[in-house]
Design a protein around this motif. Structure first.
Motif, short mmCIF file in Angstrom:
data_model
loop_
_atom_site.label_atom_id
_atom_site.label_comp_id
_atom_site.label_asym_id
_atom_site.label_seq_id
_atom_site.Cartn_x
_atom_site.Cartn_y
_atom_site.Cartn_z
N UNK A 194 -4.21 13.12 -13.09
CA UNK A 194 -5.03 11.99 -12.67
C UNK A 194 -6.05 12.42 -11.61
N UNK A 195 -7.15 11.68 -11.51
CA UNK A 195 -8.14 11.93 -10.46
C UNK A 195 -7.61 11.48 -9.09
N UNK A 196 -6.63 10.56 -9.11
CA UNK A 196 -6.10 9.97 -7.87
C UNK A 196 -4.58 10.10 -7.85
N UNK A 197 -4.05 11.33 -7.77
CA UNK A 197 -2.59 11.51 -7.86
C UNK A 197 -1.81 10.86 -6.72
N UNK A 198 -2.30 10.95 -5.49
CA UNK A 198 -1.58 10.34 -4.36
C UNK A 198 -1.56 8.83 -4.47
N UNK A 199 -2.70 8.25 -4.80
CA UNK A 199 -2.77 6.80 -4.98
C UNK A 199 -1.84 6.35 -6.11
N UNK A 200 -1.87 7.09 -7.21
CA UNK A 200 -1.05 6.77 -8.37
C UNK A 200 0.44 6.84 -8.04
N UNK A 201 0.85 7.90 -7.35
CA UNK A 201 2.26 8.10 -7.02
C UNK A 201 2.78 7.03 -6.06
N UNK A 202 1.99 6.73 -5.03
CA UNK A 202 2.43 5.75 -4.03
C UNK A 202 2.42 4.34 -4.60
N UNK A 203 1.47 4.05 -5.47
CA UNK A 203 1.43 2.73 -6.09
C UNK A 203 2.65 2.52 -6.98
N UNK A 204 3.06 3.57 -7.70
CA UNK A 204 4.26 3.45 -8.53
C UNK A 204 5.49 3.14 -7.66
N UNK A 205 5.66 3.90 -6.57
CA UNK A 205 6.82 3.69 -5.69
C UNK A 205 6.82 2.28 -5.13
N UNK A 206 5.65 1.79 -4.73
CA UNK A 206 5.54 0.43 -4.19
C UNK A 206 6.00 -0.61 -5.21
N UNK A 207 5.46 -0.53 -6.43
CA UNK A 207 5.79 -1.52 -7.46
C UNK A 207 7.23 -1.37 -7.96
N UNK A 208 7.70 -0.15 -8.12
CA UNK A 208 9.07 0.07 -8.60
C UNK A 208 10.07 -0.42 -7.56
N UNK A 209 9.81 -0.19 -6.29
CA UNK A 209 10.72 -0.66 -5.24
C UNK A 209 10.81 -2.18 -5.22
N UNK A 210 9.69 -2.87 -5.45
CA UNK A 210 9.72 -4.33 -5.49
C UNK A 210 10.50 -4.83 -6.70
#
Length: 639
Positions: A97-113
């Motif tokens: 991805x062009x935005x790996x950090x954004x992608x990874x942190x967004x996944x953790x945020x949504x998965x945790x919720x």
């Protein structure tokens, strides 16, 4: 003691042990450890669950709930409800991805919720902690949003907006300070963001994240700068099962693949069921297994795995039961299982009897050499300085002891008849007798003084010796057995699987009552590191062997333990050592020696190790004045 105060961290030992218990109980894995880290994730390769340092805040309630919810999310949520194959697939896509950090942190945020909702359903008792967590996260991302707007971190600003939208306690929250361009992009993303609340599994979350990232890449070319979350599972590439729980409980295949063909015509296999019956319980359908093996290495056959076999004499002997009520004439094996469990427990404990943090620590006892003329002169000078305090303290103790000997013991069943006979009239079981004296005039106590000889004591050791001289002289006059031991770890000699810890035996219990010269105290000098937990356990062993009723361990230290591979868990290990000693009936008192001032962090550290049983001494020159009342208090407990 640690030297760099800038990297010093507070460790609440009670909270840490609670988090460790939660980790093992909720995961069902007794060997899984809890650790503090930059983010919260599960690492089953190294056997640990981590809590994010984000929760190192001043308010205890937020800190406790934050760390507990991190443990809940990993040991209940990620472990059971996150799909490992889907995560591995997503991790590969994320790397391109062009935005790996954004992608990874967004996944953790949504998965945790998503996991949070599942956890609150299966364990409603977690709702309060998650409520505190979400309230803190709203406040945290509000402050981060303002910072990112000021610094023009556009993608970090967008991430904060997404987070606040998800954590909001009202529909469609308003962000007046946000950049207009980010707000417009947020509006476009809201349908995807809100669909996260309807996600049923990890795959749904991944699809949502991919859609959001795809839209964001149209407007953003540079990745996030800030790190708010880490990926929830470490070492994904090594995992093979569907969930972490399956991974932890899987049974490996046989190490060899050779097979043995069985001649069905000539084998002794009997396809016949042998069952037992009695009138209390008809168990004709019950299978009976005498032995069970979990094979890792062996030869495969074409025998039916679920079949039975012909019994032999050994089976009959092990299966014998007494039918009627009464004592059997057979051997009693009822204690065999518990005995076996104890043996296994002792065997596992034997791998690291002084704690996992000290498995490579070696105790080396160093005998004190005969004191020199100079040592004797300095000692006599110190003894002369504390003579008044010694005499006053010793006299007080002796008078208290004499008073107790002479004071009558009242309200006894037998003895001399008291003049106060009213209890005969008003009490159902009157006690109107007394006795005049006690049986013994000795103080049934033993002391050990453990002195930190780390390098940080270099400007405090001389004054510390004055306090030790007072300790020695008073106990010597009262004829109370005691030992004085300096401890340190030699950092220069530390190697792999070898951590030498020296115990300088200045005065031992064996020296009593020979009254060996106290001038040996002058041999205490600052050395290297200090591994307090290990040293306390060694001294606990010595005291546990003593026959005295009251046992005291006083630990002189000037701060946090610090030794090879001991910095992070040194406080926790020392606290556990103190607790173990107290459980064995030994009173442990920590004495902190400051250098002119006691700050809040020093007091917190000592509290986390010793609890209420600690003495904070602002200036080491005041040690004799602080030491005398403590010694007096402990001696009174022994009388």
């Amino acid at each position: 003691m640690k030297y760099n105060r800038w990297v010093d961290t507070k460790i609440d030992t009670n909270l840490y042990r609670q988090l460790q218990d939660l980790t093992t109980v909720l995961s069902g894995q007794p060997d899984l450890l809890f650790e503090y880290s930059y983010g919260s994730y599960m690492d089953i390769v190294n056997g640990k669950v981590t809590g994010s340092r984000l929760w190192d805040v001043e308010k205890h309630q937020i800190r406790e709930s934050g760390y507990k919810t991190d443990v809940f999310l990993r040991t209940i949520g990620t472990m059971y409800y996150s799909s490992v194959p889907d995560l591995k697939m997503y991790a590969d896509k994320r790397n391109h991805s062009m935005l790996p950090k954004f992608s990874s942190q967004l996944f953790t945020l949504l998965e945790d919720l998503r996991l949070e909702d599942l956890i609150k359903k299966v364990r409603p008792g977690t709702e309060k902690d998650f409520s505190i967590r979400n309230h803190f996260m709203r406040h945290y991302f509000e402050t981060q949003l303002a910072t990112n707007v000021t610094r023009s971190y556009t993608l970090s600003e967008l991430f904060c907006l997404i987070s606040l939208t998800l954590y909001a306690n009202q529909p469609d929250p308003y962000f007046p300070k946000a950049n207009e361009g980010r707000l417009n992009l947020l509006e476009k993303l809201k349908p995807s963001i809100y669909s996260a609340f309807e996600a049923k599994n990890t795959k749904d979350i991944i699809h949502i994240v991919e859609h959001i990232v795809l839209q964001t890449e149209l407007y953003e070319e540079e990745d996030m700068i800030n790190d708010y979350f880490v990926f929830p599972i470490a070492y994904l590439g090594t995992l093979e099962e569907n969930t972490l729980f399956d991974e932890l409980t899987r049974t490996d295949k046989l190490a060899n693949e050779d097979k043995e063909e069985i001649d069905e015509d000539n084998n002794e296999y009997m396809d016949q069921r042998f069952s037992t019956w009695h009138r209390e319980n008809q168990n004709s359908d019950r299978k009976q297994n005498f032995l069970q093996f979990e094979m890792e290495v062996g030869t495969k056959t074409n025998l039916m795995g679920g079949g039975t076999r012909e019994t032999d004499d050994a089976d009959q002997a092990m299966g014998t039961v007494q039918g009627a009520s009464g004592k059997s004439d057979k051997n009693d094996y009822s204690e065999l299982e518990s005995l076996e469990r104890e043996t296994n427990k002792d065997a596992s404990k034997g791998d690291s009897p002084y704690g996992e943090e000290n498995k490579d620590a070696i105790a080396i006892r160093k005998e004190a050499h005969p004191p020199s003329k100079a040592d004797k002169e300095v000692y006599h000078a110190y003894a002369s300085d504390i003579e008044a305090a010694k005499r006053k303290l010793a006299t007080t103790i002796k008078k208290t002891l004499e008073h107790k000997m002479n004071a009558p013991r009242k309200d006894l069943v037998i003895g001399r008849l008291s003049k106060k006979l009213m209890p005969l009239v008003i009490d159902e079981n009157p006690r109107v007798f007394y006795k005049k004296s006690e049986e013994s005039n000795e103080i049934d106590a033993v002391f050990t003084l453990l002195v930190d000889c780390s390098a940080s004591m270099h400007n405090k050791m001389e004054e510390t010796k004055r306090g030790i001289v007072l300790f020695h002289e008073v106990l010597k006059q009262l004829k109370i057995p005691h030992s004085i031991v300096g401890f340190w770890e030699d950092a220069n000699e530390v190697k792999k699987n070898y951590q030498p810890n020296y115990f300088h035996l200045i005065h031992t219990h064996a020296d009593f009552p020979s009254q060996t010269s106290g001038a040996k105290i002058m041999q205490l000098e600052p050395e290297e590191d200090n591994r307090d937990g290990f040293s306390i356990r060694i001294m606990t062993e010595d005291l546990a062997k003593r026959r005295e009723k009251h046992k005291f361990l006083l630990v002189f230290s000037d701060g946090e333990p610090a030794a090879a591979n001991y910095d992070q868990n040194g406080i926790v290990d020392t606290n556990i050592a103190v607790t173990e000693a107290r459980n064995k009936g030994i009173d442990v008192v920590g004495m902190f020696l400051a250098d002119g001032e006691i700050d809040e962090q020093d007091d917190t550290t000592m509290k986390n190790i010793y609890g209420k049983e600690r003495v904070m001494i602002p200036n080491v020159s005041e040690l004799p004045e602080h030491f005398a009342p403590i010694l007096k208090k402990l001696l009174f407990k022994s009388i």
